[in-house]
Every structure is written in C-alpha cells, then in structure tokens.
Write an enzyme that holds these catalytic residues in place. Sequence first.
Site, PDB file in Angstrom:
ATOM      1  N   ASN A  86     104.695  82.440  33.195  1.00 16.13           N
ATOM      2  CA  ASN A  86     103.496  81.611  33.003  1.00 16.13           C
ATOM      3  C   ASN A  86     102.298  82.192  33.734  1.00 16.13           C
ATOM      4  O   ASN A  86     101.178  82.237  33.206  1.00 16.13           O
ATOM      5  CB  ASN A  86     103.754  80.188  33.508  1.00 16.13           C
ATOM      6  CG  ASN A  86     104.665  79.390  32.601  1.00 16.13           C
ATOM      7  OD1 ASN A  86     105.006  79.829  31.502  1.00 16.13           O
ATOM      8  ND2 ASN A  86     105.071  78.220  33.047  1.00 16.13           N
ATOM      9  N   ARG A 105     104.678  80.787  14.525  1.00 14.51           N
ATOM     10  CA  ARG A 105     105.584  81.617  15.329  1.00 14.51           C
ATOM     11  C   ARG A 105     106.983  81.477  14.745  1.00 14.51           C
ATOM     12  O   ARG A 105     107.578  80.409  14.825  1.00 14.51           O
ATOM     13  CB  ARG A 105     105.597  81.172  16.795  1.00 14.51           C
ATOM     14  CG  ARG A 105     104.246  81.211  17.508  1.00 14.51           C
ATOM     15  CD  ARG A 105     104.408  80.882  18.986  1.00 14.51           C
ATOM     16  NE  ARG A 105     103.141  80.571  19.621  1.00 14.51           N
ATOM     17  CZ  ARG A 105     102.302  81.481  20.119  1.00 14.51           C
ATOM     18  NH1 ARG A 105     102.610  82.753  20.027  1.00 14.51           N
ATOM     19  NH2 ARG A 105     101.167  81.107  20.700  1.00 14.51           N
ATOM     20  N   HIS A 161      97.309  76.395  12.247  1.00  8.72           N
ATOM     21  CA  HIS A 161      98.260  75.909  13.241  1.00  8.72           C
ATOM     22  C   HIS A 161      99.094  74.738  12.712  1.00  8.72           C
ATOM     23  O   HIS A 161     100.010  74.265  13.377  1.00  8.72           O
ATOM     24  CB  HIS A 161      97.486  75.482  14.499  1.00  8.72           C
ATOM     25  CG  HIS A 161      98.323  75.281  15.713  1.00  8.72           C
ATOM     26  ND1 HIS A 161      98.497  74.047  16.307  1.00  8.72           N
ATOM     27  CD2 HIS A 161      99.048  76.147  16.451  1.00  8.72           C
ATOM     28  CE1 HIS A 161      99.276  74.159  17.364  1.00  8.72           C
ATOM     29  NE2 HIS A 161      99.621  75.428  17.475  1.00  8.72           N
ATOM     30  N   TYR A 166     112.214  73.009  23.114  1.00  5.78           N
ATOM     31  CA  TYR A 166     110.987  72.218  23.100  1.00  5.78           C
ATOM     32  C   TYR A 166     111.271  70.847  22.480  1.00  5.78           C
ATOM     33  O   TYR A 166     112.046  70.731  21.536  1.00  5.78           O
ATOM     34  CB  TYR A 166     109.909  72.888  22.238  1.00  5.78           C
ATOM     35  CG  TYR A 166     109.363  74.196  22.741  1.00  5.78           C
ATOM     36  CD1 TYR A 166     109.953  74.891  23.792  1.00  5.78           C
ATOM     37  CD2 TYR A 166     108.253  74.772  22.136  1.00  5.78           C
ATOM     38  CE1 TYR A 166     109.435  76.095  24.230  1.00  5.78           C
ATOM     39  CE2 TYR A 166     107.725  75.981  22.563  1.00  5.78           C
ATOM     40  CZ  TYR A 166     108.336  76.650  23.616  1.00  5.78           C
ATOM     41  OH  TYR A 166     107.824  77.844  24.047  1.00  5.78           O
ATOM     42  N   ARG A 221     101.346  67.172  29.096  1.00  3.82           N
ATOM     43  CA  ARG A 221     102.231  68.168  29.697  1.00  3.82           C
ATOM     44  C   ARG A 221     101.496  69.079  30.674  1.00  3.82           C
ATOM     45  O   ARG A 221     101.940  69.312  31.779  1.00  3.82           O
ATOM     46  CB  ARG A 221     102.882  69.028  28.615  1.00  3.82           C
ATOM     47  CG  ARG A 221     103.923  70.001  29.183  1.00  3.82           C
ATOM     48  CD  ARG A 221     104.363  71.008  28.160  1.00  3.82           C
ATOM     49  NE  ARG A 221     103.429  72.104  28.018  1.00  3.82           N
ATOM     50  CZ  ARG A 221     103.270  72.800  26.908  1.00  3.82           C
ATOM     51  NH1 ARG A 221     103.944  72.484  25.832  1.00  3.82           N
ATOM     52  NH2 ARG A 221     102.411  73.801  26.863  1.00  3.82           N
ATOM     53  N   HIS A 233     106.633  69.050  24.118  1.00  2.00           N
ATOM     54  CA  HIS A 233     105.736  69.663  23.137  1.00  2.00           C
ATOM     55  C   HIS A 233     105.293  68.686  22.053  1.00  2.00           C
ATOM     56  O   HIS A 233     104.421  69.005  21.248  1.00  2.00           O
ATOM     57  CB  HIS A 233     106.443  70.872  22.503  1.00  2.00           C
ATOM     58  CG  HIS A 233     105.542  71.819  21.786  1.00  2.00           C
ATOM     59  ND1 HIS A 233     105.463  71.876  20.407  1.00  2.00           N
ATOM     60  CD2 HIS A 233     104.665  72.745  22.249  1.00  2.00           C
ATOM     61  CE1 HIS A 233     104.599  72.810  20.057  1.00  2.00           C
ATOM     62  NE2 HIS A 233     104.094  73.347  21.144  1.00  2.00           N
TER      63      HIS A 233
END
Length: 693
Positions: free
Chosen positions: A56, A382, A442, A475, A571, A599
């Site tokens: 991260n 993705r 997206h 997730y 989050r 998520h």
Amino acid sequence: MNQQVDIHSETYTFNNRYINRELSILDFHLRVLEQAVDPLHPLLERLNFLLIFSRNLDEFFEIRVAGLLQQLSFSNESRTPDGLTPAEVLAQISHTAHTAIERQYRILNEEILPQLAEEDIRFLRRDELTEEQAAWVKQYFHEQVMPVLTPISLDPAHPFPRLVNKSLNFIVTLEGKDAFGRQINLAVVPAPRSLPRVVRLPDELTNGHDHHVMLSAIIHEHVSDLFPGMTATGCYQFRVTRNADMELDEDVEDLAKALKGELNSRRFGRAVRLEVTQNCPEHIVTYLLNRFRLKPAQLYKVDGPVNLARLISNFNRPHLKYKPFIPAIPAVLQKSENIFEAMKKQDILLHHPFESFAPVITLLHQAACDPQVLAIKQTLYRSGPDSEIVKLLAEAARNGKEVTAVIELRARFDEESNIAVANILQEAGAVVVYGIVGYKTHAKMILVVRREQDKLHRYVHLGTGNYHAGNARMYTDYGLLTTDKALSEDVHKIFQELTGMGKMAKLKKLLHAPFTLHSQLLSFIEDEIKNAGAGKPAHIIIKVNALTEQQLIDALYRASQEGVKIDLIIRSICCLRPQLPGLSDNITVRSIVGRFLEHTRVFYFANSGGEPRVYGSSADWMDRNLFSRVEACFPIEDPVLKKRIIQQGLLNYLEDNQQVWILKGNGEWKRLVADENEQPHMAQQILLDKLSR
C-alpha cells in the site's frame, strides 16, 4: 482569506470543514498496519498485513506522493479545500510515513519474527548457519544466483545504471584492482525479480525445521565472488521508488499502442523515495541521494529487508492462518441447473466472498454454450488474461456469439494485463472497444441476449466489484442477477453509449455517471432533509470505499444540521469531518478493517412515507467516479433482498465493536474498544457464519 461559514452557534472556516485527501488515505494505511499486532488475526495473517502495508505504501509513494512532488515542480502553491499546500501536505506525510515505517519494522523484529520462531519458522542470519548449511548456501549462490546477477562497476565507462522502480539492489564498496588494473571503489548489483527473496533450507540440513535464508543475506555473504581479485568491504541493500503514474494524451489515435509505449516509462520515472538499510554508511547514503536527486526527507532507513513486500513464503501451517471456508451458492441456484430459468424466477443477490462468485462464471459458461444465446456484452476493468471469464468470452466468440467487451485499458497497474486481455478476445473474434476517451469505464455489467420462443430476453449481472475471481475471494462486494425489463433495457442503452455515439441515454432505473448519478444522490439527500423538516424520520447510511466529493459532503453537512441521522461506513478516504458541533453532530464515520477488504458500495435513504431507497453501485463518492468515469448505480427493489442488504450489509456493520475505527472531528481515527459487558460483534465473521459453508 478563508471563507467564513456561520453555522448556528459555531463558526467554521472553509478550510477546517474538510480533511486532506492524501493524509486520509495514509491514515487508512496506518489502520492496515495495526492489524499486524491485532490478536484477532492468526500469526501468519498478521505477517501478511505487514506486507500489505508495504505494498500500500509503495503505491502511495508512486502515485500520491509523486503527484504532490510534481505539483511542487510546477511551483503550485494552491491550497486544497482543507487549506493545505502541496508542500505542507508533503511535510506531514514525511513525518507520518517515517514514524509508521519505523513501527512496521519494530513490529516485524520484536513481535512477528520472535513469534514465528516460537512456531519453528525462522529466518536465519548468516552467523546462525551451521557449516553444512553455509556450504549449501554457497553452492546455491554459485549455481542459482550468481549466473543471473550482473555486477556493474561505477567508473567513467560504467555510469550509474538505470534501476527499475522498487527493485532490490546492492551497493558494494570495494578494495583492490580488477582484471584491467582499474582501481574501482563502488559497484551496484541489481537482484533480478526472477530470484526468490526467501530461500528455504533443505529438510536434511534443518532436521525438518521450517528454516529460511533471505536472498539478501546470501548475496551479502558471497558478494566478493562477483569481483575476482578484489575485496568487498561493504554491501548494502537499497531500493528506489519512482513516479508510476502515467500521463497519456487523450487525443491519441490508438490507445493500446500509446499505453504500451508508456508502460516502460513507469519503470524509470522520477525517484520519489530511497530506502536503505540502517547500517549503510552516511557517505554512501549521500552518494545515493545525490544520484537520485532526492532530499534527506525522502530517505527511509529500515531495520530489515528493504523489499519487505516480497517477504512471502508458503508456510504449511493451517493453525497460523484463517480457517478456510466454502462460499455458499444461493438456494434458488442450487435447485436449478439452468441459470436462465433460475433468474426468471427472481432477482438473485450475491454477497461476496461469503457467497460464491461461481454463478457469474456459470452465467457466462452457459451463455457461451447455449445455442439460444445470441449476444454477450461485458465491461472489464480488472480481470487478467488467465481468468476464466476471459476464456469463456473467447469461447463464446468462437462459438459464433456476438461478444462485445468494453475493456478499460487505463485501470492503474493493470494496463499491460488488460492489453493482453484485449488481444485474446480480438483474436477469438470478439468486438473489443476501449470505452469513451477521457472517461474510464468503471461500471460492472454483463448483458446476455437470448432468443426464447421468437422473442429476445435479456439477462443481466450488475456488480459493485471487478470481474476478478481472486478479488471475489478477498473483497466484500455485491452482485445482482436480474431479468428486470427496465434494468435490462438500461444496461443495453449504456452499452450502446459505450460502443457507439449519440446523445446521453435516458434510463428508467439505473443511475449512471457522469450524467445522472451525482445529481440524483444530491436529490436523495435533499429528500431526507425535507422529511426531517416535516418531523418525519430521516436516515442515511452510506457504505463506500472513499468520500471526497465536496458537494456531497456539504449536502451531508446540511442534512446533519436539519436533524437527519447519517451513518457513514468508509473504508479508506474520508474528507468529511463528523461530530463537529453545529455542523456534523448527527454524522458518524466508521471504518471496518478485517480479514476481507471492504469494497461494497451501498447507499440507503430511509425515504419516510415511501419504500426505503437501497442502491448498489460501482462508484465511490469521489470526483473521479462521479464526473470522470462511466459508472452504474442500480436499485435493489425486491423487498427480501432490500431487507437483507439493510440488515446484513449495513446495520450489521454499524453494530461491529471488534474491527471498527471511529473518525473524530479533529481528523483522528480511534480504534473502538468494546465494553467488557458488551457482546462481541464482528460483522465479517457473522456473515461468514451465516452465509458461507
């Protein structure tokens, strides 16, 4: 001069109404770091959180810090809504990051490694090896390591090499002359990424114990062998982090071709951080800082491996890991082998990872093989070239289906993978488009068109998360399988919008960015304000990854002032300040950090006097999602599914008292400590127990 905003009895400047975005995301990374000392997690999972923190932070420096440094290079001294300049933000980041990294290595050395040693998992130092082990390591170096190393002497004929972003390197101090009689004092040895960073010693040399040696220790011990006739007087690890954000001209003729050209530049962008081991001499540190044109504040001295993110090994210790679980399959799908028949009966909600991602695969599998299916359309953000989804889409195209894939090539750090996906699908005969120039696609949508009794029927999947089976195991996300005619027609129109040209699609039920989503969210908030003003119950619950968009924040502030109860489950980034007297008294902000990455994006508006509004969405409440991306936000209308989301996906998280962090008005996150007499409530575990097998 700061704009003054008078709110009831309190006065807040424009600046202190908001929290800085970059500092907020850094705070999230600190919450992840704290999981490494949380006894709720098994030992090897705590080690994994330490590595996640490293990854991260790498991305944080590659993107966020790099962006701030770029602003400084343009002499940008403008202030963000929180009132800070780029230089001021960088100064705070530097202080926080240095403190956090020191804590990270302290946790590693004082807690994780000693506890691993108690479990007989050890990382041996060079001076801890027996003669037999040392001999094996020497042989391993000469047979497996040395042949792929390229030592580079530093002299006028060999300038300092271009080192790849985040690669492990060694700078070596030398004495003596080389084969050409040159007196060379320094050399650099890059460690190829193909080499494992952790090497397990053979069982026969450890009596079956789980003992390892770091690659850095192996190279350090035998580095002199790389320089025959010379003596290595010092060997020090270092790693440089570079700007990895890509700037792409939106007017390019071929996006895929342009991206390929840019990908290599990411490996050699401007340096933004230098990591060295603590024992590195000051003159070497100064030399490296000068070489990378970095300031002392960008130096991080670490007490351990500089590439901690790759400290990974497969330890066969089930008792030191999370208990495995089997994601459940909804009952309606268990009763029917034909997913199309099951979807006709009712809307089906999938809550990952507690419930399986397999039904999404099944939908594509059956669609690819079903002679009645005419077309499949899907967005891919993705996925990866090896994913089953990509293989099924390719199979469907080869089977004569009209397959359309809207692939977002610019999904950060997945650009190369997505180019590979596009090539696979194009070779199979699918129609591949890259969405809209200037807007990332997206949205998470699948549309299957099937001919049944001379009529065309649509089957749709809408999700809050990516079409990535690996993510679906780690997730939390929602997926909706539906045949609702209005929703299906809306999805069809968005695909037309993405692949063709024309005016904005007029949708019946879906909200979509960059067109209607933002304005409709503001409208929903205003409805709650009106209800509160009329003395009716008013309640908003928002669960997203990030909240940064200023108009929405201001609308929530107004709602709080009018008495609307607002619960935010965020989050990571939150730029809103809760619990400020007269401004946000009625707003609470919490963050859940646990086994799974939260998520889900779910929006709840009480809508007193009508049916509660519950939406799932691919979009966070961020400027980029609402104005610069194509997003889909879908209503949950089935009363059973709506109630389930409210109870399991929202109220359940508001009751968590084990893995929750509370945001204070001063911008500080505090871990909630449950009262001794309070019943423990861990939202993720409750969902595991309730939904999974």
